[in-house]
Write an enzyme that holds these catalytic residues in place. Structure first.
Site, mmCIF file in Angstrom:
data_model
loop_
_atom_site.group_PDB
_atom_site.id
_atom_site.type_symbol
_atom_site.label_atom_id
_atom_site.label_comp_id
_atom_site.label_asym_id
_atom_site.label_seq_id
_atom_site.Cartn_x
_atom_site.Cartn_y
_atom_site.Cartn_z
ATOM 1 N N GLU A 1 -2.289 4.309 25.767
ATOM 2 C CA GLU A 1 -1.208 4.179 26.744
ATOM 3 C C GLU A 1 -0.783 2.711 26.911
ATOM 4 O O GLU A 1 0.413 2.405 27.003
ATOM 5 C CB GLU A 1 -1.669 4.786 28.077
ATOM 6 C CG GLU A 1 -0.714 4.640 29.245
ATOM 7 C CD GLU A 1 0.647 5.308 29.045
ATOM 8 O OE1 GLU A 1 0.837 6.032 28.054
ATOM 9 O OE2 GLU A 1 1.526 5.067 29.879
ATOM 10 N N ARG B 1 16.086 8.221 45.131
ATOM 11 C CA ARG B 1 14.877 8.704 45.809
ATOM 12 C C ARG B 1 14.639 10.194 45.587
ATOM 13 O O ARG B 1 13.593 10.736 45.959
ATOM 14 C CB ARG B 1 14.975 8.443 47.315
ATOM 15 C CG ARG B 1 15.145 6.990 47.680
ATOM 16 C CD ARG B 1 15.229 6.821 49.173
ATOM 17 N NE ARG B 1 14.034 7.260 49.842
ATOM 18 C CZ ARG B 1 12.944 6.531 50.013
ATOM 19 N NH1 ARG B 1 12.918 5.294 49.574
ATOM 20 N NH2 ARG B 1 11.902 7.015 50.630
ATOM 21 N N LYS C 1 2.997 1.364 26.238
ATOM 22 C CA LYS C 1 3.782 0.637 27.247
ATOM 23 C C LYS C 1 4.360 -0.646 26.650
ATOM 24 O O LYS C 1 5.513 -0.966 26.880
ATOM 25 C CB LYS C 1 2.937 0.254 28.479
ATOM 26 C CG LYS C 1 2.554 1.352 29.440
ATOM 27 C CD LYS C 1 3.675 1.878 30.291
ATOM 28 C CE LYS C 1 4.406 2.990 29.614
ATOM 29 N NZ LYS C 1 3.936 4.311 29.699
ATOM 30 N N HIS D 1 -13.465 0.778 10.635
ATOM 31 C CA HIS D 1 -12.998 1.689 9.580
ATOM 32 C C HIS D 1 -11.594 1.312 9.086
ATOM 33 O O HIS D 1 -10.922 2.129 8.477
ATOM 34 C CB HIS D 1 -13.023 3.128 10.082
ATOM 35 C CG HIS D 1 -14.400 3.568 10.469
ATOM 36 N ND1 HIS D 1 -15.403 3.766 9.547
ATOM 37 C CD2 HIS D 1 -14.953 3.799 11.680
ATOM 38 C CE1 HIS D 1 -16.518 4.120 10.173
ATOM 39 N NE2 HIS D 1 -16.265 4.138 11.477
ATOM 40 N N GLU E 1 7.182 0.152 24.026
ATOM 41 C CA GLU E 1 8.463 0.723 24.441
ATOM 42 C C GLU E 1 9.323 -0.229 25.256
ATOM 43 O O GLU E 1 10.543 -0.117 25.206
ATOM 44 C CB GLU E 1 8.291 2.080 25.150
ATOM 45 C CG GLU E 1 7.481 2.054 26.394
ATOM 46 C CD GLU E 1 7.258 3.436 26.980
ATOM 47 O OE1 GLU E 1 8.036 4.349 26.712
ATOM 48 O OE2 GLU E 1 6.279 3.582 27.736
ATOM 49 N N CYS F 1 12.394 11.555 49.518
ATOM 50 C CA CYS F 1 13.774 12.001 49.689
ATOM 51 C C CYS F 1 14.542 10.839 50.287
ATOM 52 O O CYS F 1 13.962 9.845 50.695
ATOM 53 C CB CYS F 1 13.869 13.175 50.658
ATOM 54 S SG CYS F 1 12.830 14.566 50.217
ATOM 55 N N TRP G 1 14.023 15.483 47.244
ATOM 56 C CA TRP G 1 13.024 15.537 46.166
ATOM 57 C C TRP G 1 12.048 16.600 46.633
ATOM 58 O O TRP G 1 11.226 16.356 47.515
ATOM 59 C CB TRP G 1 12.361 14.171 46.019
ATOM 60 C CG TRP G 1 11.242 14.169 45.037
ATOM 61 C CD1 TRP G 1 9.909 14.256 45.295
ATOM 62 C CD2 TRP G 1 11.357 14.067 43.626
ATOM 63 N NE1 TRP G 1 9.197 14.225 44.129
ATOM 64 C CE2 TRP G 1 10.062 14.110 43.094
ATOM 65 C CE3 TRP G 1 12.444 13.963 42.747
ATOM 66 C CZ2 TRP G 1 9.814 14.036 41.726
ATOM 67 C CZ3 TRP G 1 12.197 13.885 41.402
ATOM 68 C CH2 TRP G 1 10.890 13.917 40.897
ATOM 69 N N ASN H 1 11.987 13.282 55.302
ATOM 70 C CA ASN H 1 11.422 12.804 54.038
ATOM 71 C C ASN H 1 9.906 12.787 54.230
ATOM 72 O O ASN H 1 9.425 12.101 55.133
ATOM 73 C CB ASN H 1 11.972 11.396 53.756
ATOM 74 C CG ASN H 1 11.197 10.657 52.684
ATOM 75 O OD1 ASN H 1 10.587 11.272 51.823
ATOM 76 N ND2 ASN H 1 11.214 9.338 52.745
ATOM 77 N N GLY H 2 9.168 13.535 53.428
ATOM 78 C CA GLY H 2 7.707 13.529 53.578
ATOM 79 C C GLY H 2 7.136 14.937 53.415
ATOM 80 O O GLY H 2 7.815 15.845 52.939
ATOM 81 N N LYS I 1 14.820 9.034 29.687
ATOM 82 C CA LYS I 1 13.785 9.433 30.647
ATOM 83 C C LYS I 1 13.367 10.876 30.416
ATOM 84 O O LYS I 1 12.227 11.241 30.576
ATOM 85 C CB LYS I 1 14.318 9.224 32.070
ATOM 86 C CG LYS I 1 13.281 9.432 33.160
ATOM 87 C CD LYS I 1 12.220 8.346 33.119
ATOM 88 C CE LYS I 1 11.009 8.652 33.972
ATOM 89 N NZ LYS I 1 9.823 7.926 33.529
HETATM 90 C C1 F6R Z 1 6.440 6.789 27.935
HETATM 91 C C2 F6R Z 1 7.214 7.949 28.329
HETATM 92 C C3 F6R Z 1 7.318 9.087 27.392
HETATM 93 C C4 F6R Z 1 7.098 10.399 28.138
HETATM 94 C C5 F6R Z 1 7.349 11.598 27.217
HETATM 95 C C6 F6R Z 1 7.055 12.902 27.910
HETATM 96 O O1 F6R Z 1 6.423 5.813 28.944
HETATM 97 O O2 F6R Z 1 7.762 7.992 29.400
HETATM 98 O O3 F6R Z 1 6.425 8.959 26.341
HETATM 99 O O4 F6R Z 1 5.791 10.418 28.628
HETATM 100 O O5 F6R Z 1 8.676 11.583 26.784
HETATM 101 O O6 F6R Z 1 7.859 13.062 29.022
HETATM 102 P P1 F6R Z 1 7.487 14.103 30.145
HETATM 103 O O7 F6R Z 1 6.234 13.674 30.785
HETATM 104 O O8 F6R Z 1 8.653 14.043 31.101
HETATM 105 O O9 F6R Z 1 7.363 15.438 29.477
#
Ligand code: F6R
Length: 618
Positions: free
Chosen positions: A491, A27, A495, A514, A498, A2, A76, A102-103, A613
């Protein structure tokens, strides 16, 4: 996580506190609040939502903005869903004390019961309101001043905190303390004014002189008189070390890191600890998670577990499949939520569905949950954002407590989701007896070492930067892993794609032959996870196959490995751990690698093109 901010001095506190909250909103942003002391009364404004929602309340009410002392909070949520009454600040029962926090106070429930037996009544579900009433009770019983009461109360508290407390009967001082959560104090000229905040961004334009409290320290801040710092547990006075700030505003919000993504990568030791904190008592072999404990028969009687998620969360789900099947011997299927919701899947009331989502708002995952519920399945959520749509839509769940993830590319969300899935798998294994007591205990003890091991692993950053500079101009990359580390390969590739826009694919190492092996030539970097316990010899053979076709090998190996070192172009060593726990370590170099390549290519790391996001559209 927070944000806390506050002011005591001769200026109007309101603009300082409210603007400070806006800067701290990174935060946490599910609710916000402010207390202004007008010289007589404490005026409280708080609401679910963002700081802008709080401003709507205060803008039309001048009384709520008057005063030279104020404290504010942007939340948060941890204990208690985001709503008006759970928002901070919180008053004590008498109304004399007010706190922002915060905590997490882990033993808040025990303290709360004790306070209830002494006649205290609570207005919220928060651990914070418990703390302010504990301080009030100590102050009353000991007949001491606020500083001492805060100190004594904190010696009874287990958990993490940064707090600021104000007592309207002594309106010339603020008391702040920290353990595990940051707090900075800005010092004005001649001690005439003081600022407090979770980082220095709220006061950077007023003063460059700042004191950062260390863990276990408490400060009594008196207007016009100065700051006294002491250790909470032994009362030892500490010389306040005031330093001159050299960072810009932007650098401060990112904790001194250049990007939120890097900050979040480095936050993983703490984030992983926060995920298992209070849920895993390794010394006693105890795992407790209310959402699982309360529904244990649903899990134990399940015909199968279906994991639904998207993107990085889906990769964490794949690790979950390996964990749950290996440890708890329950059949698991992992589905892309976007496919599951449209493919008329067979779901029965004997299925348990685990929905994984950092944001808790992903439209496809939400729709898949609704479908599963409509067919009678029990749906369990693994979310990071408290009170999010998925957290509310599921029958039960557990939060990852990773803190806000701002960088679009998920990092700490992934490792904390895996941490939680490991705990769930171990809990079910314990209940079903599919792992011996000794095996469970070994896992728990080993798990406890992971945050330190991640910390150690982060020190390889210069080596990863070097590797990044060699491969930054590649146009294609392959990522390989087997077993628990196959999802980490996926993964790693995601990374890189993207944030650097380099084409990358993840494969199970044995699938190379294959098809993908046709791609190998001297221009193809191949990132391979070859840790000692995970099908090691077979992966070494895969590495040989790539090498003999001139591919470039960057291998992640266990500390002390000599065999792969001889074949690979570069090796990155990770500390030794149980095979099932290696994804928590092997993923770190891949995160750093993508980060550095993206930075070297001058890409927008925190906000890559075309991505959001929270994916709230289909
Ligand atoms: C990759 C990424 C996305 C999310 C996906 C699901 O770095 O951030 O692939 O993982 O959009 O998002 P959440 O987890 O918020 O449902």
């Amino acid at each position: 996580m927070c944000g806390i901010t506050g002011y005591i001095g001769e200026r109007d506190a309101y603009p300082i506190v409210i603007n400070g909250l806006k800067r701290l909103e990174y935060r946490g942003y599910d609710s916000a609040g402010i207390m202004m002391y007008d010289g007589e009364k404490m005026n409280l404004s708080k609401t679910k939502g963002k700081v802008s929602d709080l401003e709507l309340i205060t803008t039309n009410n001048e009384k709520k903005r008057i005063g030279k002392i104020g404290i504010g909070h942007t939340r948060w949520a941890t204990h208690g869903v985001p709503n008006d009454s759970n928002s901070h600040p919180h008053f004590s029962q008498s109304g004399d004390l007010v706190i922002v926090h915060n905590g997490i106070i882990e033993n808040y429930d025990t303290i709360k019961k004790e306070l209830i037996s002494r006649g205290y009544k609570f207005q919220s579900d928060t651990d914070t309101e418990v703390l302010v009433n504990l301080i009030e009770e100590v102050k009353k019983n000991e007949g001491c001043k606020l500083g001492k009461a805060v100190q004594l109360a904190l010696t009874n508290v287990i958990g993490a905190y940064a707090i600021a407390v104000f007592d309207k009967t002594k309106p010339n001082e603020l008391v702040v303390a920290r353990l595990g959560s940051p707090i900075a104090i800005g010092v004005g000229k001649n001690n005439e004014e003081f600022f407090i905040a979770s980082d220095a961004s709220p006061f950077i334009e007023y003063t460059k002189d700042a004191l950062y409290l260390e863990d276990g320290e408490l400060a009594i801040i008196k207007k016009g008189r100065g700051i006294k710092v002491r250790q909470i547990d032994n009362d030892k006075p500490i010389d306040p070390k005031i330093q001159e700030l050299k960072l810009s505003l932007d650098q401060i919000e990112k904790g001194g890191y250049d990007h939120f993504m890097l900050k979040e990568i480095y936050e993983q030791p703490k984030a992983i600890t926060d995920t298992y904190r209070g849920r895993m008592l390794a010394d006693q072999g105890i795992i407790r998670m209310a959402g699982v404990d309360d529904n244990i028969s649903k899990f134990l009687n399940a015909d199968r577990i279906i994991i639904i998620a998207c993107g990085t969360s889906w990769h964490a789900g794949l690790v979950g499949e390996y964990l749950l099947e290996d440890m708890a011997r329950i059949p698991v299927e992992v589905e892309y939520a976007s496919e599951f919701r449209y493919r008329n899947p067979i779901i029965t009331p004997k299925d348990v569905v685990i929905a994984i989502s950092q944001s808790g708002e992903t439209a496809d995952t939400l729709a898949a949950i609704k479908l599963a519920k409509s067919k009678g399945a029990f749906v369990f959520g693994v979310c990071n954002v408290v009170g999010s749509s998925i957290a509310r839509e599921t029958h039960a769940g557990a939060y990852t407590h990773a803190g806000p993830e701002i960088g679009v590319a998920s990092t700490k969300a992934f490792t904390t989701q895996i941490t939680l899935l490991t705990l769930i798998s171990l809990k079910l294994a314990q209940e079903k007896g599919t792992l011996s007591k000794t095996a469970v205990n070994t896992y728990l003890q080993t798990m406890q070492q992971i945050p330190n091991q991640v910390e150690k692993l982060l020190k390889i950053d210069p080596l990863v930067q070097e590797i990044a500079s060699v491969y930054k101009d590649a146009t294609n990359c392959l990522y390989l892993g087997r077993g628990f580390n196959f999802p980490v390969a996926l993964e790693g590739a995601l990374k890189l794609k993207e944030i650097s826009y380099i084409h990358a694919e993840g494969y199970p190492a044995a699938e190379m032959k294959h098809g993908p092996i046709a791609l190998i030539d001297e221009n193809m970097p191949v990132f391979v996870i070859a840790t000692r316990k995970g099908h090691y010899e077979k992966v070494v053979s895969n590495i040989q196959e790539i090498k003999s076709r001139s591919g470039k090998i960057i291998a992640i190996v266990t500390e002390g490995d000599e065999t792969v070192k001889e074949i690979a172009d570069h090796v990155i060593e990770i500390p030794e751990t149980e095979e099932a726990l290696t994804p928590l370590l092997t993923t770190i170099p891949f995160q750093l690698l993508s980060y550095h390549i993206a930075v070297m290519l001058n890409k927008n790391v925190d906000q890559p093109r075309n991505l959001a996001k929270s994916v709230t559209v289909e």
